[in-house]
Design an enzyme around this catalytic site. Structure first.
Site, mmCIF file in Angstrom:
data_model
loop_
_atom_site.group_PDB
_atom_site.id
_atom_site.type_symbol
_atom_site.label_atom_id
_atom_site.label_comp_id
_atom_site.label_asym_id
_atom_site.label_seq_id
_atom_site.Cartn_x
_atom_site.Cartn_y
_atom_site.Cartn_z
ATOM 1 C CB ILE A 14 8.373 -0.104 -6.569
ATOM 2 C CG1 ILE A 14 8.189 -1.401 -5.785
ATOM 3 C CG2 ILE A 14 7.165 0.802 -6.373
ATOM 4 C CD1 ILE A 14 9.374 -2.342 -5.843
ATOM 5 C CB SER A 36 1.716 6.896 -16.196
ATOM 6 O OG SER A 36 3.007 7.407 -16.434
ATOM 7 C CE LYS A 91 9.635 1.287 1.841
ATOM 8 N NZ LYS A 91 10.868 1.621 1.004
ATOM 9 C CG ASP A 169 12.704 4.710 0.294
ATOM 10 O OD1 ASP A 169 11.550 5.098 0.118
ATOM 11 O OD2 ASP A 169 13.184 3.722 -0.320
HETATM 12 P P1 NAP Z 1 9.989 6.247 -8.675
HETATM 13 O O1 NAP Z 1 10.720 5.358 -9.622
HETATM 14 O O2 NAP Z 1 10.387 7.660 -8.542
HETATM 15 O O3 NAP Z 1 8.461 6.131 -9.079
HETATM 16 C C1 NAP Z 1 7.443 6.885 -8.514
HETATM 17 C C2 NAP Z 1 6.474 7.234 -9.622
HETATM 18 O O4 NAP Z 1 5.334 7.885 -9.067
HETATM 19 C C3 NAP Z 1 7.034 8.227 -10.634
HETATM 20 O O5 NAP Z 1 7.809 7.593 -11.617
HETATM 21 C C4 NAP Z 1 5.767 8.831 -11.216
HETATM 22 O O6 NAP Z 1 5.247 7.885 -12.155
HETATM 23 C C5 NAP Z 1 4.840 8.846 -10.007
HETATM 24 N N1 NAP Z 1 4.854 10.148 -9.362
HETATM 25 C C6 NAP Z 1 5.921 10.898 -9.030
HETATM 26 N N2 NAP Z 1 5.545 12.045 -8.453
HETATM 27 C C7 NAP Z 1 4.207 12.025 -8.437
HETATM 28 C C8 NAP Z 1 3.229 12.939 -7.984
HETATM 29 N N3 NAP Z 1 3.576 14.106 -7.439
HETATM 30 N N4 NAP Z 1 1.936 12.590 -8.099
HETATM 31 C C9 NAP Z 1 1.591 11.424 -8.647
HETATM 32 N N5 NAP Z 1 2.473 10.522 -9.114
HETATM 33 C C10 NAP Z 1 3.771 10.815 -8.990
HETATM 34 O O7 NAP Z 1 9.999 5.643 -7.208
HETATM 35 P P2 NAP Z 1 9.962 4.096 -6.777
HETATM 36 O O8 NAP Z 1 11.341 3.618 -6.545
HETATM 37 O O9 NAP Z 1 9.084 3.325 -7.665
HETATM 38 O O10 NAP Z 1 9.320 4.262 -5.332
HETATM 39 C C11 NAP Z 1 7.946 4.514 -5.157
HETATM 40 C C12 NAP Z 1 7.565 3.996 -3.789
HETATM 41 O O11 NAP Z 1 7.817 2.587 -3.759
HETATM 42 C C13 NAP Z 1 8.402 4.634 -2.672
HETATM 43 O O12 NAP Z 1 7.599 4.906 -1.560
HETATM 44 C C14 NAP Z 1 9.437 3.543 -2.340
HETATM 45 O O13 NAP Z 1 9.814 3.567 -0.983
HETATM 46 C C15 NAP Z 1 8.642 2.280 -2.651
HETATM 47 N N6 NAP Z 1 9.506 1.144 -2.980
HETATM 48 C C16 NAP Z 1 10.541 1.284 -3.881
HETATM 49 C C17 NAP Z 1 11.382 0.201 -4.139
HETATM 50 C C18 NAP Z 1 12.528 0.294 -5.139
HETATM 51 O O14 NAP Z 1 13.231 -0.709 -5.343
HETATM 52 N N7 NAP Z 1 12.750 1.422 -5.795
HETATM 53 C C19 NAP Z 1 11.180 -1.015 -3.477
HETATM 54 C C20 NAP Z 1 10.090 -1.144 -2.616
HETATM 55 C C21 NAP Z 1 9.264 -0.052 -2.379
HETATM 56 P P3 NAP Z 1 4.363 8.324 -13.399
HETATM 57 O O15 NAP Z 1 5.090 9.364 -14.156
HETATM 58 O O16 NAP Z 1 4.189 7.045 -14.124
HETATM 59 O O17 NAP Z 1 3.084 8.877 -12.809
#
Ligand code: NAP
Length: 312
Positions: A14, A36, A91, A169
């Protein structure tokens, strides 16, 4: 007015799809740092492995957007508040209600701005539906929020871990629209939660709601992560005066009695950052826990069913 110096924590899907490009084009913000764990970066913006390193190296960061999975958000948000930063939360804003309440109280006690974003609320069609239902009342709302988890969360194992929300989610996006458009607060009456045999969070959820409305509308939701093909993010509504309403494509299109009356491109994150700039300028917070409470209540009253194991 000077630009707000902002940093992003967590450069996952996101952050890359929305936060980075939207901040880049918003003249109220300047991206001055990213954190990151994997060492990703964004152009010439300095990148750090931890927020603590970033706060030490770039002390004039004013605000952070926390785009990590929800289970680590509380600790990262508290650390940001302690460092004197204003905070935007993706969120769901926290993994539990107690963490969420703590963040609201802690930010207020430290005079920091806290913005718990609900991106699906930021659609003109959602605002128009809210206005319509306030005037016409509700006979029924049937929510369908069905998508393919492999398309929207490819390889993200955190969604299946405790605190990862599973199908809630995306479901919480529907609930964030639902609580916004409902003229009276809805309550979870019953929930059927379907768990893959090898996972800790549900892949499907069917909810029935009641509400404080004496007309006792019929209110249901069907969340499913096993949808094949196009996602179905819509709500079928019958108003108190008998109009048939469809709010669909994630809240971007409103149709009344077969006629589209509002259709706007999805610019949810553009609107989120306009709102965040406003909150920063006014030194106000915007913190609504209602969608998270409905998810928690579904877990409190839910009946569990088990289905086939899920693998990517
Ligand atoms: P994601 O691709 O897994 O990204 C989350 C990122 O957070 C990871 O790539 C990592 O990035 C970092 N991270 C992971 N574990 C961590 C930890 N323990 N401590 C600190 N940083 C950590 O997930 P995402 O889809 O972006 O979703 C993230 C949030 O956005 C969720 O709450 C989701 O509900 C919300 N969201 C997602 C979407 C969607 O389309 N996917 C849409 C709207 C909202 P680094 O390695 O760069 O630190």
């Amino acid at each position: 007015m000077a630009k707000h110096k902002i940093a992003i924590i967590g450069l996952g899907k996101i952050a890359q799809d929305q936060h980075l490009p939207v901040i880049d084009k918003n003249s109220d913000f300047e991206l001055v740092g990213v954190t990151s764990q994997r060492g990703l970066g964004h152009g010439a913006v300095p990148s750090f492995k931890t927020p603590a390193e970033m706060y030490a190296a770039v002390p004039d960061i004013e605000a952070v957007a926390i785009c990590t999975p929800p289970d680590v958000r509380h600790a990262i948000a508290r650390q940001a508040i302690d460092a004197g930063k204003d905070v935007l939360l993706e969120k769901p804003p926290a993994a539990t209600l107690a963490e969420f309440a703590d963040l609201e109280a802690y930010a207020a006690s430290k005079g920091r701005v806290l913005f718990a974003t609900w991106h699906s609320q930021f659609n003109p069609a959602v605002d128009a539906t809210k206005a319509l239902l306030a005037e016409a009342g509700v006979k029924s709302i049937r929510i369908e929020w069905r998508e393919d988890v492999k398309k929207w969360h490819p390889g993200q194992d955190w969604v299946w871990e405790p605190g990862g929300f599973g199908v809630f989610d995306p479901g919480i996006n529907a609930l964030s629209i639902f609580v916004k458009i409902m003229p009276t607060p809805p309550f979870v009456k019953s929930a059927e939660l379907t768990y893959p045999a090898n996972r800790q969070t549900p892949i499907g959820a069917k909810l029935v709601f009641s509400s404080a409305d004496p007309a006792n509308p019929t209110l249901t939701a069907d969340f499913d992560w096993r949808e094949q093909g196009d996602e179905k993010w819509h709500m079928m509504i019958e108003t108190g005066d008998g109009r048939r309403v469809r709010l669909y494509k994630g809240g971007t299109i409103l149709e009344i009695d077969g006629k589209i009356v509002v259709e706007a491109p999805s610019e949810e994150y553009e609107r989120i950052y306009v709102r965040f700039a406003e909150l920063l300028d006014k030194r106000e917070s915007d913190v609504d826990g209602a969608p998270l409470r409905l998810v928690a209540d579904a877990m409190l009253v839910g009946r569990r069913q088990t289905t086939d194991a899920f693998d990517w």
